[in-house]
Design a protein around this motif. Structure first.
Motif, PDB file in Angstrom:
ATOM      1  N   GLY A  79      26.271  65.291  43.856  1.00 42.02           N
ATOM      2  CA  GLY A  79      25.019  64.664  43.444  1.00 42.02           C
ATOM      3  C   GLY A  79      25.233  63.297  42.838  1.00 42.02           C
ATOM      4  N   LEU A  80      26.253  63.143  41.972  1.00 48.34           N
ATOM      5  CA  LEU A  80      26.550  61.847  41.366  1.00 48.34           C
ATOM      6  C   LEU A  80      27.019  60.844  42.419  1.00 48.34           C
ATOM      7  N   GLY A  81      27.756  61.340  43.404  1.00 49.98           N
ATOM      8  CA  GLY A  81      28.188  60.454  44.484  1.00 49.98           C
ATOM      9  C   GLY A  81      27.008  59.918  45.276  1.00 49.98           C
ATOM     10  N   ILE A  82      26.046  60.792  45.544  1.00 46.80           N
ATOM     11  CA  ILE A  82      24.832  60.344  46.249  1.00 46.80           C
ATOM     12  C   ILE A  82      24.093  59.314  45.400  1.00 46.80           C
ATOM     13  N   GLY A  83      24.000  59.580  44.095  1.00 47.52           N
ATOM     14  CA  GLY A  83      23.320  58.631  43.211  1.00 47.52           C
ATOM     15  C   GLY A  83      24.025  57.293  43.155  1.00 47.52           C
ATOM     16  N   LEU A  84      25.370  57.317  43.122  1.00 45.65           N
ATOM     17  CA  LEU A  84      26.134  56.070  43.095  1.00 45.65           C
ATOM     18  C   LEU A  84      25.887  55.245  44.353  1.00 45.65           C
ATOM     19  N   ALA A  85      25.891  55.918  45.504  1.00 44.42           N
ATOM     20  CA  ALA A  85      25.635  55.210  46.754  1.00 44.42           C
ATOM     21  C   ALA A  85      24.242  54.592  46.757  1.00 44.42           C
ATOM     22  N   ALA A  86      23.267  55.342  46.270  1.00 45.20           N
ATOM     23  CA  ALA A  86      21.899  54.818  46.217  1.00 45.20           C
ATOM     24  C   ALA A  86      21.808  53.627  45.262  1.00 45.20           C
ATOM     25  N   ALA A  91      21.242  47.823  44.335  1.00 44.14           N
ATOM     26  CA  ALA A  91      21.721  46.589  43.703  1.00 44.14           C
ATOM     27  C   ALA A  91      21.893  45.477  44.727  1.00 44.14           C
ATOM     28  N   PHE A  92      22.442  45.810  45.897  1.00 43.60           N
ATOM     29  CA  PHE A  92      22.599  44.792  46.940  1.00 43.60           C
ATOM     30  C   PHE A  92      21.246  44.263  47.388  1.00 43.60           C
ATOM     31  N   ASN A  93      20.282  45.152  47.557  1.00 50.14           N
ATOM     32  CA  ASN A  93      18.944  44.720  47.953  1.00 50.14           C
ATOM     33  C   ASN A  93      18.312  43.836  46.884  1.00 50.14           C
ATOM     34  N   GLY A  99      17.125  37.173  41.146  1.00 47.20           N
ATOM     35  CA  GLY A  99      17.310  37.854  39.871  1.00 47.20           C
ATOM     36  C   GLY A  99      18.732  37.716  39.378  1.00 47.20           C
ATOM     37  N   GLY A 100      18.896  37.757  38.061  1.00 53.27           N
ATOM     38  CA  GLY A 100      20.203  37.573  37.474  1.00 53.27           C
ATOM     39  C   GLY A 100      21.049  38.816  37.574  1.00 53.27           C
ATOM     40  N   PRO A 101      22.345  38.683  37.244  1.00 51.95           N
ATOM     41  CA  PRO A 101      23.271  39.815  37.322  1.00 51.95           C
ATOM     42  C   PRO A 101      22.844  40.996  36.489  1.00 51.95           C
ATOM     43  N   GLU A 102      22.318  40.726  35.305  1.00 54.75           N
ATOM     44  CA  GLU A 102      21.907  41.833  34.431  1.00 54.75           C
ATOM     45  C   GLU A 102      20.766  42.624  35.042  1.00 54.75           C
ATOM     46  N   GLN A 103      19.805  41.906  35.634  1.00 51.99           N
ATOM     47  CA  GLN A 103      18.671  42.583  36.267  1.00 51.99           C
ATOM     48  C   GLN A 103      19.123  43.407  37.477  1.00 51.99           C
ATOM     49  N   ILE A 104      20.057  42.820  38.252  1.00 53.09           N
ATOM     50  CA  ILE A 104      20.578  43.531  39.429  1.00 53.09           C
ATOM     51  C   ILE A 104      21.296  44.798  39.003  1.00 53.09           C
ATOM     52  N   PHE A 105      22.147  44.680  37.951  1.00 56.83           N
ATOM     53  CA  PHE A 105      22.880  45.842  37.463  1.00 56.83           C
ATOM     54  C   PHE A 105      21.936  46.942  36.986  1.00 56.83           C
ATOM     55  N   MET A 106      20.915  46.541  36.226  1.00 57.91           N
ATOM     56  CA  MET A 106      19.996  47.535  35.684  1.00 57.91           C
ATOM     57  C   MET A 106      19.202  48.226  36.785  1.00 57.91           C
ATOM     58  N   THR A 107      18.837  47.480  37.814  1.00 53.72           N
ATOM     59  CA  THR A 107      18.101  48.087  38.936  1.00 53.72           C
ATOM     60  C   THR A 107      18.947  49.153  39.623  1.00 53.72           C
ATOM     61  N   GLY A 108      20.224  48.798  39.897  1.00 49.72           N
ATOM     62  CA  GLY A 108      21.109  49.764  40.524  1.00 49.72           C
ATOM     63  C   GLY A 108      21.401  50.945  39.630  1.00 49.72           C
ATOM     64  N   LYS A 110      19.544  52.203  37.237  1.00 49.44           N
ATOM     65  CA  LYS A 110      18.382  53.098  37.109  1.00 49.44           C
ATOM     66  C   LYS A 110      18.302  54.057  38.296  1.00 49.44           C
ATOM     67  N   ASN A 111      18.510  53.513  39.508  1.00 49.63           N
ATOM     68  CA  ASN A 111      18.458  54.395  40.683  1.00 49.63           C
ATOM     69  C   ASN A 111      19.600  55.399  40.669  1.00 49.63           C
ATOM     70  N   PHE A 112      20.783  54.943  40.238  1.00 55.03           N
ATOM     71  CA  PHE A 112      21.910  55.865  40.112  1.00 55.03           C
ATOM     72  C   PHE A 112      21.575  57.001  39.143  1.00 55.03           C
ATOM     73  N   ALA A 113      20.996  56.637  38.009  1.00 55.29           N
ATOM     74  CA  ALA A 113      20.699  57.636  36.988  1.00 55.29           C
ATOM     75  C   ALA A 113      19.644  58.624  37.462  1.00 55.29           C
ATOM     76  N   VAL A 114      18.591  58.093  38.093  1.00 52.63           N
ATOM     77  CA  VAL A 114      17.491  58.963  38.514  1.00 52.63           C
ATOM     78  C   VAL A 114      17.918  59.842  39.695  1.00 52.63           C
ATOM     79  N   ILE A 115      18.415  59.188  40.762  1.00 53.65           N
ATOM     80  CA  ILE A 115      18.763  59.943  41.973  1.00 53.65           C
ATOM     81  C   ILE A 115      20.001  60.801  41.738  1.00 53.65           C
ATOM     82  N   GLY A 116      21.035  60.194  41.124  1.00 56.54           N
ATOM     83  CA  GLY A 116      22.257  60.937  40.867  1.00 56.54           C
ATOM     84  C   GLY A 116      22.049  62.085  39.907  1.00 56.54           C
ATOM     85  N   GLY A 117      21.306  61.820  38.808  1.00 56.06           N
ATOM     86  CA  GLY A 117      21.078  62.876  37.834  1.00 56.06           C
ATOM     87  C   GLY A 117      20.272  64.024  38.395  1.00 56.06           C
TER      88      GLY A 117
END
Length: 301
Positions: A79-86, A91-93, A99-108, A110-117
């Motif tokens: 599950g965490l692996g799927i979240g990491l991939a998502a 983040a790439f999208n 957007g700045g690096p911080e915004q890109i990191f946070m976007t990725g 959040k999806n990792f946390a929601v989908i992976g968790g």
């Protein structure tokens, strides 16, 4: 399982076996769903000699073989692996959209946390609860074997014959190898085609019509011949062919027996030639690549 007695006029003796050890039986589709379900016995033979009950038992044993804690941890990792991939894809999208690096990191993240968790929780709980391996119900197991192996036999589009071990040997022969299929060691199907008889030229179950093939007289087409590898070259296949011919002559208006055989299957070709079949040179019916069409006349012309 309930044992079955022979209903064929084929000889009781089989080369290489004691007399009476093998009985050739014409499969009765009306037994489907009964205690002596001959159709399901054929399906079980074709399912590597494994009955629906044995399939379910094997699935249950596999489910119970997993340690629940280890299995849960594996589910969490997946599950965490799927979240990491998502998260990485997101983040790439986001990077492409500005957007700045911080915004890109946070976007990725959040999806990792929601989908992976979420996925990790669901898979972990599912595995811990013992649902890592799906165990079919009896109805599901029977339906699967029916669809995969005997759908045409069940509705009488195919006519089946099976070689059964003598009942006292059915469950013990070769260390119980054939227990799951009630002692079937080989089977074959056939179809009545181009028949003029009202017994065969009529709609089958669910409106299925018998097959017709232009350019051929009424005939019985042999298909799905199989004898278990541990008992081949003992005359069983020949007995099955004799049973089909006896039935075709006595119960149908067939003028021919037909079959298709691979050109590289020399043993099968010798068997069929020994039963009186010849490679077709008259109708020149098309076959699959690498195969020949063989016929045997049942009536003189």
């Amino acid at each position: 399982p309930t044992t079955t007695t022979s209903s064929s006029s084929a000889p009781a003796k089989t080369d290489g076996f004691p007399p009476g050890l093998i009985n050739i039986v014409k499969i009765d589709p009306s037994t489907y769903g009964t205690d002596n379900d001959q159709v399901m016995q054929v399906a079980s033979y074709r399912n590597q000699r494994m009955s629906p009950e044995q399939m379910i038992a094997a699935q249950q044993a596999k489910r119970e073989s997993f340690d629940p804690v280890e299995s849960a941890l594996e589910g969490v990792k997946i599950g965490l692996g799927i979240g990491l991939a998502a998260g990485v894809v997101t983040a790439f999208n986001a990077e492409g959209g500005g957007g700045g690096p911080e915004q890109i990191f946070m976007t990725g993240f959040k999806n990792f946390a929601v989908i992976g968790g979420t996925t990790a929780s669901l898979l972990g709980y599912n595995n811990y609860s013992g649902n890592r391996v799906y165990v079919m119900s009896m109805e599901e197991a029977r339906n699967r074997l029916t669809v995969d192996f005997v759908a045409s036999l069940k509705i009488s589009q195919d006519i089946g014959f099976a070689a059964y071990l003598e009942p006292s040997k059915a469950l013990t022969f070769k260390n119980g190898r054939f227990e799951g299929c009630n002692g079937i060691v080989g089977c074959v199907d056939c179809q009545v085609r181009n028949s003029n008889s009202p017994l065969f030229n009529k709609p089958l179950e669910n409106g299925v019509m018998p097959k017709t093939y232009p350019g051929l007289p009424p005939h019985v087409h042999v298909k799905n011949m199989d004898v278990d590898e541990t008992v081949r070259r003992k005359g069983i296949a020949k007995q099955l062919m004799v049973a089909i011919e006896d039935w075709a002559r006595s119960s149908t208006d067939a003028e021919l027996l037909t079959l298709e055989v691979r050109d590289d299957n020399e043993a099968a070709i010798r068997l069929y030639e020994g039963c009186g079949f010849v490679k077709d040179t008259v109708t020149k019916r098309k076959t699959r690549g690498g195969c020949s069409f063989m016929v045997k006349k049942l009536v003189s012309t």
